[in-house]
Design an enzyme around this catalytic site. Structure first.
Site, PDB file in Angstrom:
ATOM      1  N   SER A 115       2.075  10.822  -3.366  1.00  0.00           N
ATOM      2  CA  SER A 115       1.867   9.092  -3.620  1.00  0.00           C
ATOM      3  C   SER A 115       2.233   9.536  -4.989  1.00  0.00           C
ATOM      4  CB  SER A 115       0.135   9.245  -3.274  1.00  0.00           C
ATOM      5  OG  SER A 115       0.571   7.419  -3.561  1.00  0.00           O
ATOM      6  N   GLU A 232       8.260   7.600   1.360  1.00  0.00           N
ATOM      7  CA  GLU A 232       7.311   7.049   1.794  1.00  0.00           C
ATOM      8  C   GLU A 232       6.551   5.559   1.153  1.00  0.00           C
ATOM      9  OE1 GLU A 232       4.074   7.292   1.212  1.00  0.00           O
ATOM     10  OE2 GLU A 232       3.960   9.135  -0.567  1.00  0.00           O
ATOM     11  N   HIS A 300       1.195   8.511   3.344  1.00  0.00           N
ATOM     12  CA  HIS A 300      -0.728   8.720   3.646  1.00  0.00           C
ATOM     13  C   HIS A 300      -0.744   9.024   5.132  1.00  0.00           C
ATOM     14  CE1 HIS A 300       0.423   7.099  -0.298  1.00  0.00           C
ATOM     15  NE2 HIS A 300      -0.256   6.878  -0.790  1.00  0.00           N
TER      16      HIS A 300
END
Length: 328
Positions: A115, A232, A300
């Site tokens: 992330s 992503e 995620h």
């Protein structure tokens, strides 16, 4: 710059946990440390913590100096074999002007997280050549159930040397598991999505797309020449946002040298569909003729793959698609 591969973990090694984005105090609102400690004991890894992991300011993080100091201390400590991040957040890129690249390069160690940690990982690779790892945070190991594949992929990438042959997970989850470890739902997987056929090998660049884009125009952006992009995004990235962020990175210098694209699974709240994603990809002329594989187990949702940023992979997209991490 040639890739530098850090030494792999061995049983008995010490892992330092740092908080370059959100504070550990945020995570400890829901204390799942008993599960974390059990999983690291199973792997034979010992845990230590940065001095400032629990500091927290009005942005739920800590000062730039505190976070930089903890990273530098982890890289310089000879007893630390690898570094794991507490969790993601929003502010890892604040640290980049203050990092000692020579210190990091002289002390190559595993650095794993995902992330917001994408900014650190790709910048470190760009500035030092060190291969870093997109994979679970320290907090991720607090998941009591349905985490076997996450842990297996972590072990494959960070303990082993052999190429990793990947397969789609049979089921996945997209829930606030840290709040409720009992009321969870497994979602059957429809497998990988072969959006464009082809085959490619390349050096992995990527992680969280909107975070990677923060590096554009700086010395911290890794070269895209010869890259196999792994991208992503989270629930806040709805289809139109993902489309413009993808267009942005594909307009950067070197993007015409990209060899293929692997896209992680979207969270349900993003409302991304296979049809919309295929449309988004088809609009990008840079991707014409290149293999594109989507709905892969990173991002995620859970389980989450561990893959090397700066390492090498090969992808074949077709009637029977394959994905293999060849050097990590």
């Amino acid at each position: 710059m040639p890739s530098i591969y850090p030494p792999k973990f061995r049983r008995g090694d010490m892992v330092r946990v740092v908080a370059p984005a959100l504070s550990r105090a945020v995570v400890m609102e829901h204390d799942n440390t008993s599960h974390i400690e059990r999983r690291f004991a199973e792997m034979g890894l010992r845990l230590s913590f940065g001095e400032h992991v629990d500091e927290m300011d009005g942005l739920l993080s800590s000062s730039v100096q505190s976070r930089v100091d903890d990273l530098h201390a982890a890289f310089s400590d000879p007893d630390v074999a690898g570094i794991l991040t507490v969790i993601g957040g929003f502010s890892s890129n604040e640290l980049l002007p203050y990092l000692d690249w020579e210190l990091i390069q002289a002390n190559p160690k595993i650095l794993c997280g995902y992330s917001d940690i994408t900014a650190l990982q790709n910048a470190i690779h760009a500035r030092t050549g060190l291969v870093t790892y997109s994979g679970p945070h320290w907090s991720t190991f607090g998941m009591r159930d349905h985490s076997e594949e996450t842990q297996a992929w972590f072990i494959d990438a960070l303990f082993g040397e052999a190429p990793v042959e990947l397969r789609p997970a049979a089921a996945w989850t997209d829930d606030a598991w840290f709040r409720d470890q009992d009321g969870r739902t497994l979602i059957p997987s429809d497998g990988w999505w072969p959006l464009q056929e082809g085959a490619a090998t390349g050096r992995i660049v990527g992680g969280n797309l909107c975070t990677l884009n923060l590096l554009q125009g700086t010395d911290n952006m890794p070269s895209l020449e010869g890259a196999l992009l792994f991208l992503e995004d989270d629930f806040e990235s709805h289809p139109a946002t993902f489309a413009r962020d993808l267009a942005s990175i594909l307009q950067t210098p070197g993007a015409k040298g990209i060899r293929g694209l692997v896209i992680g699974r979207f969270q349900q709240a993003s409302r991304m569909t296979r049809e919309l994603l295929a449309l988004i990809v088809a609009k990008q002329s840079v991707l014409a003729g290149l293999p594109v594989l989507a709905n892969v187990d990173f991002g995620h949702t859970s389980p989450i793959l561990t893959f090397p940023i700066g390492g090498e992979a090969e992808v074949m997209v077709g009637e029977s698609s394959t994905l293999r991490i060849t050097r990590h």
